[in-house]
Structures are given as C-alpha cells and as structure tokens.
Design a protein around this motif. Sequence first.
Motif, short mmCIF file in Angstrom:
data_model
loop_
_atom_site.label_atom_id
_atom_site.label_comp_id
_atom_site.label_asym_id
_atom_site.label_seq_id
_atom_site.Cartn_x
_atom_site.Cartn_y
_atom_site.Cartn_z
N GLU A 41 0.83 -1.21 0.00
CA GLU A 41 0.00 0.00 0.00
C GLU A 41 0.85 1.26 0.00
O GLU A 41 0.45 2.29 -0.51
CB GLU A 41 -0.94 0.00 1.20
CG GLU A 41 -2.07 -0.99 1.10
CD GLU A 41 -2.85 -1.13 2.39
OE1 GLU A 41 -2.56 -0.38 3.36
OE2 GLU A 41 -3.73 -1.99 2.44
N GLU A 42 2.05 1.18 0.59
CA GLU A 42 2.96 2.33 0.61
C GLU A 42 3.74 2.48 -0.69
O GLU A 42 4.54 3.40 -0.83
CB GLU A 42 3.93 2.21 1.79
CG GLU A 42 3.28 2.46 3.12
CD GLU A 42 2.70 3.87 3.25
OE1 GLU A 42 3.35 4.84 2.82
OE2 GLU A 42 1.56 3.98 3.76
N GLY A 43 3.56 1.56 -1.62
CA GLY A 43 4.17 1.71 -2.93
C GLY A 43 5.32 0.79 -3.25
O GLY A 43 5.99 0.95 -4.26
N ALA A 44 5.58 -0.20 -2.41
CA ALA A 44 6.65 -1.16 -2.70
C ALA A 44 6.24 -2.04 -3.87
O ALA A 44 5.09 -2.47 -3.98
CB ALA A 44 6.93 -2.02 -1.47
N SER A 45 7.20 -2.30 -4.76
CA SER A 45 6.93 -3.18 -5.90
C SER A 45 6.99 -4.63 -5.46
O SER A 45 7.45 -4.95 -4.35
CB SER A 45 7.94 -2.93 -7.01
OG SER A 45 9.21 -3.41 -6.62
N LYS A 46 6.55 -5.51 -6.35
CA LYS A 46 6.57 -6.93 -6.02
C LYS A 46 8.00 -7.44 -5.86
O LYS A 46 8.28 -8.25 -4.99
CB LYS A 46 5.82 -7.70 -7.09
CG LYS A 46 4.34 -7.36 -7.09
CD LYS A 46 3.66 -7.80 -8.37
CE LYS A 46 2.22 -7.41 -8.37
NZ LYS A 46 1.99 -6.04 -8.75
N ALA A 47 8.92 -6.94 -6.68
CA ALA A 47 10.32 -7.34 -6.56
C ALA A 47 10.91 -6.83 -5.24
O ALA A 47 11.72 -7.53 -4.60
CB ALA A 47 11.12 -6.80 -7.74
N GLU A 48 10.51 -5.65 -4.82
CA GLU A 48 10.98 -5.12 -3.53
C GLU A 48 10.44 -5.95 -2.37
O GLU A 48 11.15 -6.20 -1.39
CB GLU A 48 10.59 -3.65 -3.38
CG GLU A 48 11.35 -2.75 -4.33
CD GLU A 48 10.77 -1.35 -4.44
OE1 GLU A 48 11.52 -0.46 -4.86
OE2 GLU A 48 9.57 -1.16 -4.10
N LEU A 49 9.19 -6.38 -2.49
CA LEU A 49 8.63 -7.24 -1.46
C LEU A 49 9.36 -8.58 -1.41
O LEU A 49 9.59 -9.14 -0.34
CB LEU A 49 7.13 -7.47 -1.71
CG LEU A 49 6.24 -6.24 -1.55
CD1 LEU A 49 4.81 -6.59 -1.92
CD2 LEU A 49 6.31 -5.68 -0.15
N GLN A 50 9.73 -9.09 -2.57
CA GLN A 50 10.49 -10.33 -2.62
C GLN A 50 11.83 -10.16 -1.90
O GLN A 50 12.21 -11.01 -1.10
CB GLN A 50 10.74 -10.75 -4.07
CG GLN A 50 11.58 -12.00 -4.18
CD GLN A 50 12.26 -12.15 -5.51
OE1 GLN A 50 12.29 -11.22 -6.30
NE2 GLN A 50 12.82 -13.31 -5.75
#
Length: 73
Positions: A41-50
């Motif tokens: 929700e704060e704008g992290a991408s899926k790769a950043e979440l990974q």
Amino acid sequence: MMFNEVHEVSQLKAETRLIARKRHKPSKLDKYSVHLRKLYEEGASKAELQRWLVRRGVVVNWTTVKRWLDRNA
C-alpha cells in the motif's frame, strides 16, 4: 437398462467437483500478510517485497509474491 443422459451428466459433474477441489495449503507468505499489505500500500513493488522476504529468510520468486497479492491484497 436404459441410458439416461441427464443422470450420466449429473454424475460426471459430481465427480468433477470432487476431483477439482481446491487445496487449502497455507502459503508461507501468510505469516507476513500484514507487513506485505502495508508495504504494498505504501508503494513497494513486487520485486521489492520479494527482497524484503529474502532478508527474513523466505526464498520465493517474485511471481509467487504477485499471485499472493492478487489473491490477498
């Protein structure tokens, strides 16, 4: 013995429902669901979440994160 197509089709459909049941195995990402949702929700991408998950010892592909977000976010 007579052939009853309506009965046969209903029997086949019932078998299909039993065969195609969804598996209810929990995801290893469920443990981090609150954190993943907030970061996304704060704008992290899926790769950043990974990458965030890798830092915590959870090795998954980014497509796993994408599918999890599509179902849960």
